[in-house]
Write an enzyme that holds these catalytic residues in place. Structure first.
Site, PDB file in Angstrom:
ATOM      1  N   ASP A 467       3.024 -23.592  -8.825  1.00 46.35           N
ATOM      2  CA  ASP A 467       4.278 -24.151  -9.311  1.00 46.35           C
ATOM      3  C   ASP A 467       4.187 -25.664  -9.130  1.00 46.35           C
ATOM      4  O   ASP A 467       3.392 -26.155  -8.326  1.00 46.35           O
ATOM      5  CB  ASP A 467       5.443 -23.571  -8.509  1.00 46.35           C
ATOM      6  CG  ASP A 467       6.751 -24.273  -8.809  1.00 46.35           C
ATOM      7  OD1 ASP A 467       7.118 -24.357  -9.993  1.00 46.35           O
ATOM      8  OD2 ASP A 467       7.397 -24.746  -7.855  1.00 46.35           O
ATOM      9  N   ASP A 662       7.440 -22.225  -4.142  1.00 42.37           N
ATOM     10  CA  ASP A 662       8.313 -22.498  -3.007  1.00 42.37           C
ATOM     11  C   ASP A 662       9.775 -22.170  -3.261  1.00 42.37           C
ATOM     12  O   ASP A 662      10.588 -22.263  -2.360  1.00 42.37           O
ATOM     13  CB  ASP A 662       8.224 -23.970  -2.606  1.00 42.37           C
ATOM     14  CG  ASP A 662       8.997 -24.874  -3.562  1.00 42.37           C
ATOM     15  OD1 ASP A 662       8.894 -24.662  -4.788  1.00 42.37           O
ATOM     16  OD2 ASP A 662       9.706 -25.772  -3.083  1.00 42.37           O
ATOM     17  N   ASP A 666      10.223 -18.837  -8.367  1.00 39.81           N
ATOM     18  CA  ASP A 666       8.829 -18.420  -8.243  1.00 39.81           C
ATOM     19  C   ASP A 666       8.695 -16.994  -7.717  1.00 39.81           C
ATOM     20  O   ASP A 666       7.597 -16.442  -7.711  1.00 39.81           O
ATOM     21  CB  ASP A 666       8.068 -19.361  -7.295  1.00 39.81           C
ATOM     22  CG  ASP A 666       8.132 -20.808  -7.734  1.00 39.81           C
ATOM     23  OD1 ASP A 666       7.957 -21.047  -8.940  1.00 39.81           O
ATOM     24  OD2 ASP A 666       8.358 -21.678  -6.885  1.00 39.81           O
TER      25      ASP A 666
END
Length: 769
Positions: A467, A662, A666
């Site tokens: 990400d 995080d 996600d």
């Protein structure tokens, strides 16, 4: 029953008091977690677990106890999780039963079970070595000629030689009582459970050891009583002493391997200094801390809760939490984490979350609540060891039967040597010890791996997806460029104090230091999606979208061009207007983490496929990808959580995939991946979905973990290959008479020590940055 201040039984008469405590309401209140179905979950420490067969044996014994409906043994942490009916189950009965088989049971916060087990083994080994030394002296005397030679190769026992043999038998019997019972009790329990479950594949490795010891001892007893024939008391005594020594070293190696993991469980102090209204302080248990409490943290103490510094300036050591050894400064307003150690000055911290609600508490609860999955290679090794035990026993039986016919004088010698040297101790511990060592090392660097299966999956990962925001970037907007009249910037910062928008906070953080109370903003009005306006020091001030400012203020072509350039670079432009004039433009960006580029480069050198997946605008994602050395095909922006999940699923068709993120967006992608890594996440969905938690923001932890997992796989393969070759080769050599019982007694522990040393080398082999 006397108790200490913590409510636990006092140390006097520890065994009896522990049994009473396990059945007391106090124990259930402190240690049991009530479930919706009326049962309770309780966790116990079990001393003496050293292999998968031990874990299976303890689980089988526990499952047979009344009131126990669920059992889960954890070999690396030497614990046992039980689901019980509190009205029926008697934990003292289970503890007593396991104690008869050589396993000690205590509460999770009781005395150090592993330390007691180590001391007991060490004492037994010392006594057995002392006895073995005397038996060896008698054996040397016998070998040197105490037996009388009558000529023509016929020898008879002199009275002195006969006495030496009887003395050897008595001393060897002592080693059986002191040290041999360690193996006999578990062998008996293993045979009993194997008979009950009709499952010979779970026979404990102490079964062939016990058979070898007993066959050699009683054959020697028969020859001693009969006054003729070979005796092996010296081999038996040395074997027991060497086995106890090897087992002590094995237990010590296991303890060293899991020390790093256990350190994390001890970082949060049990009590805290709470500052009361009169500026007095009181010592309170950690579970009595409430949000908003003021806590005093003295130098050298661990912070008892997550919070923010209210007064004082100091530095914190967060190495136990994040793996970073550099001190972190702490000034009023800075956030601190529970478990961080105050290094220099006294601080007062306002608590935000304590105990299980703190970041480290949530991580530990995550680690403890998730049922551990065993790695495929561990289960394979267990199956091989189970078959091997059966094979060794069968081979020993065949050797004895054949030997009784073809070489009767050597039959017992070969059987004893075979049973001893072919014991699969090294095979049984080759994999779990390497796994727990690797997970302990990861914990020391601030990364918690959920279970052995996750570590094994990491070793097979070929594709890593990152990400962007908060993972490869800091996730925190900062000022990256400015243009125009700089005197307008403090005015805008005063205005932005009234907004919670990330852009406003970044502007205040950079230019708010020159703002004063007499320049506070008034008549503030925030327009979502456009900007904010108000009056500062008598001046109408606006800050927001350049197109909105352009429509409200006199045009400024130079600043409009600059704003467009900022946007094309992938940053966020914010225009500032004062007195109806467009006076300045500020560019905000999310900086890339310093170690991100080197991490991606290292992963590529390892042959990994690296991708960037972001919900940000595709142009922003492409810019960040280019800075990190990724080609455009490896970067995808504008991805929703559903898009991320679909993308991960597509990549999984070609290779094993790790998803690193995080945030809440996600979580679904982490679940879709073969393994999910949550980087410094305080977000519950991301934590639940993850298989690995990285406590901190070190993106290079991903490279370290993959490197560690690869090294672990290589060590496991080396251990298994060595163990199999050693056991097969040793058994064959013993069967044809090339190995004596004494040589087998020395060689068998050496193989275990080699496996221990190889596994512990994982503490130093992986790269440390």
């Amino acid at each position: 029953m006397s108790r200490d201040a913590a409510g636990k039984p006092a140390e006097q008469g520890a065994d009896t008091l522990t049994l009473e405590y396990l059945d007391s309401p106090d124990f259930l209140q402190r240690h049991a977690l009530a479930e919706a179905d009326g049962t309770s979950t309780v966790k116990l420490h079990v001393g003496g677990l050293h292999c998968a067969a031990c874990s299976w044996l303890v689980e089988q014994v526990a499952a047979g106890e009344p009131g126990v409906s669920g059992v889960d043994g954890d070999l690396p942490r030497t614990s046992l999780k039980l689901q019980i009916d509190p009205a029926v189950a008697r934990l003292s009965s289970l503890a007593t039963t396991l104690n008869t088989f050589g396993y000690t049971v205590q509460p999770t916060d009781g005395a150090k079970v592993s330390g007691d087990a180590q001391r007991s083994l060490l004492v037994r080994a010392g006594v057995c070595w002392a006895i073995a030394g005397n038996v060896m002296l008698l054996a040397f005397a016998l070998y040197a000629g105490l037996e009388a030679d009558l000529g023509s190769g016929v020898r008879e026992l002199s009275s002195l030689a006969s006495a030496a043999r009887w003395a050897s038998m008595a001393l060897a019997a002592g080693t059986l009582l002191v040290g041999g019972t360690v193996f006999f009790r578990r062998a008996t329990a293993s045979l009993t459970q194997a008979w009950k479950t009709r499952n010979l594949l779970r026979l404990h490795m102490d079964v062939p050891i016990s058979l070898g010891i007993l066959v050699g001892f009683f054959a020697s007893v028969v020859n001693t009583v009969g006054g003729s024939g070979q005796i092996w008391f010296d081999s038996i005594a040395v074997l027991i002493a060497a086995l106890l020594t090897a087992r002590w070293l094995q237990v010590r190696g296991q303890e060293r391997a899991k020390e790093a993991s256990d350190r994390l469980f001890a970082v949060i102090p049990r009590v805290a200094r709470r500052v009361t209204g009169g500026r007095q302080e009181e010592i309170v248990p950690i579970d009595e801390i409430a949000t908003g409490d003021l806590l005093r943290v003295e130098p050298g103490e661990s912070c008892p809760a997550d919070g923010r510094v209210v007064s004082g300036r100091s530095h914190f050591n967060e190495s136990v939490l994040t793996g970073e050894s550099r001190p972190v400064p702490a000034v009023p307003g800075d956030a601190v984490s529970a478990g961080a150690i105050n290094l220099s000055e006294t601080l007062v911290v306002r608590a935000d979350a304590a105990g299980d609600d703190s970041q480290v508490g949530r991580m530990l609860r995550w680690l403890d609540d998730n049922r551990a999955r065993r790695a495929g290679v561990v289960m394979m090794a267990d199956r091989v060891a189970g078959w091997f035990v059966i094979g060794v026993i069968a081979m020993a039986l065949a050797t004895g039967l054949v030997g009784a016919y073809y070489f009767p004088a050597e039959a017992v010698t070969r059987v004893v040597a075979l049973l001893v040297i072919a014991c699969p101790c090294a095979l049984g511990m080759a994999t779990p010890l390497a796994m727990v060592t690797a997970r302990g090392r990861a914990a020391r660097r601030g990364s918690l791996v959920k279970d052995d299966a996750s570590l094994e999956t990491l070793s097979h990962v070929q594709t890593v997806i990152f990400d962007k925001t908060g993972t490869l970037t800091t996730g925190r907007l900062v000022v990256v460029s400015t243009a125009g009249d700089e005197t307008a910037l403090p005015l805008a910062a005063n205005l932005e104090r009234n907004s919670r928008h990330p852009v406003a906070q970044a502007l205040v953080s950079t230019y708010g230091g020159s703002a004063t109370a007499d320049r506070a903003a008034s008549d503030v009005s925030e327009h979502w999606g456009y900007g904010i306006e108000g009056v500062v020091d008598g001046h109408p001030v606006l800050a927001g979208n350049p197109s909105w400012i352009g429509a409200r203020c006199s045009p400024n072509e130079a600043l409009a061009t600059r704003a467009a350039a900022i946007a094309s670079a992938g940053h966020t432009p914010v225009a500032i207007g004062v007195d109806s004039e467009w006076r300045a433009v500020v560019g905000f960006g999310d900086p890339i983490r310093p170690e991100a580029k080197a991490t991606i480069s290292a992963l590529k050198k390892q042959g990994k496929n690296v991708f960037l997946l972001s919900g940000d605008h595709p142009d922003v994602a492409q810019r960040v990808g280019a800075e990190l050395g990724l080609d455009s095909a490896s970067v995808r922006g504008g991805a929703s959580p559903t898009d991320k999940e679909r993308y991960v699923t597509e990549l999984r068709r070609a290779s094993r995939v790790a998803m690193v993120g995080d945030g809440i967006n996600d979580a679904t992608a982490m679940r879709a991946a073969d393994i999910g890594l949550a980087l410094g996440s305080r977000n519950a969905p991301a934590v639940v979905a993850a298989d690995v938690l990285v406590n901190g923001t070190r993106v290079n932890a991903v490279d370290e973990l993959l490197d560690l997992a690869g090294n672990t796989r290589r060590v496991v393969r080396a251990n298994l290959s060595f163990s199999l070759l050693y056991n097969v080769g040793g058994a064959a050599a013993a069967a044809v008479g090339l190995v004596t019982p004494l040589a087998a007694a020395i060689a068998m522990p050496i193989s275990s020590l080699i496996v221990v040393a190889t596994s512990l080398s994982l503490n130093y082999s992986a790269r440390i940055r």
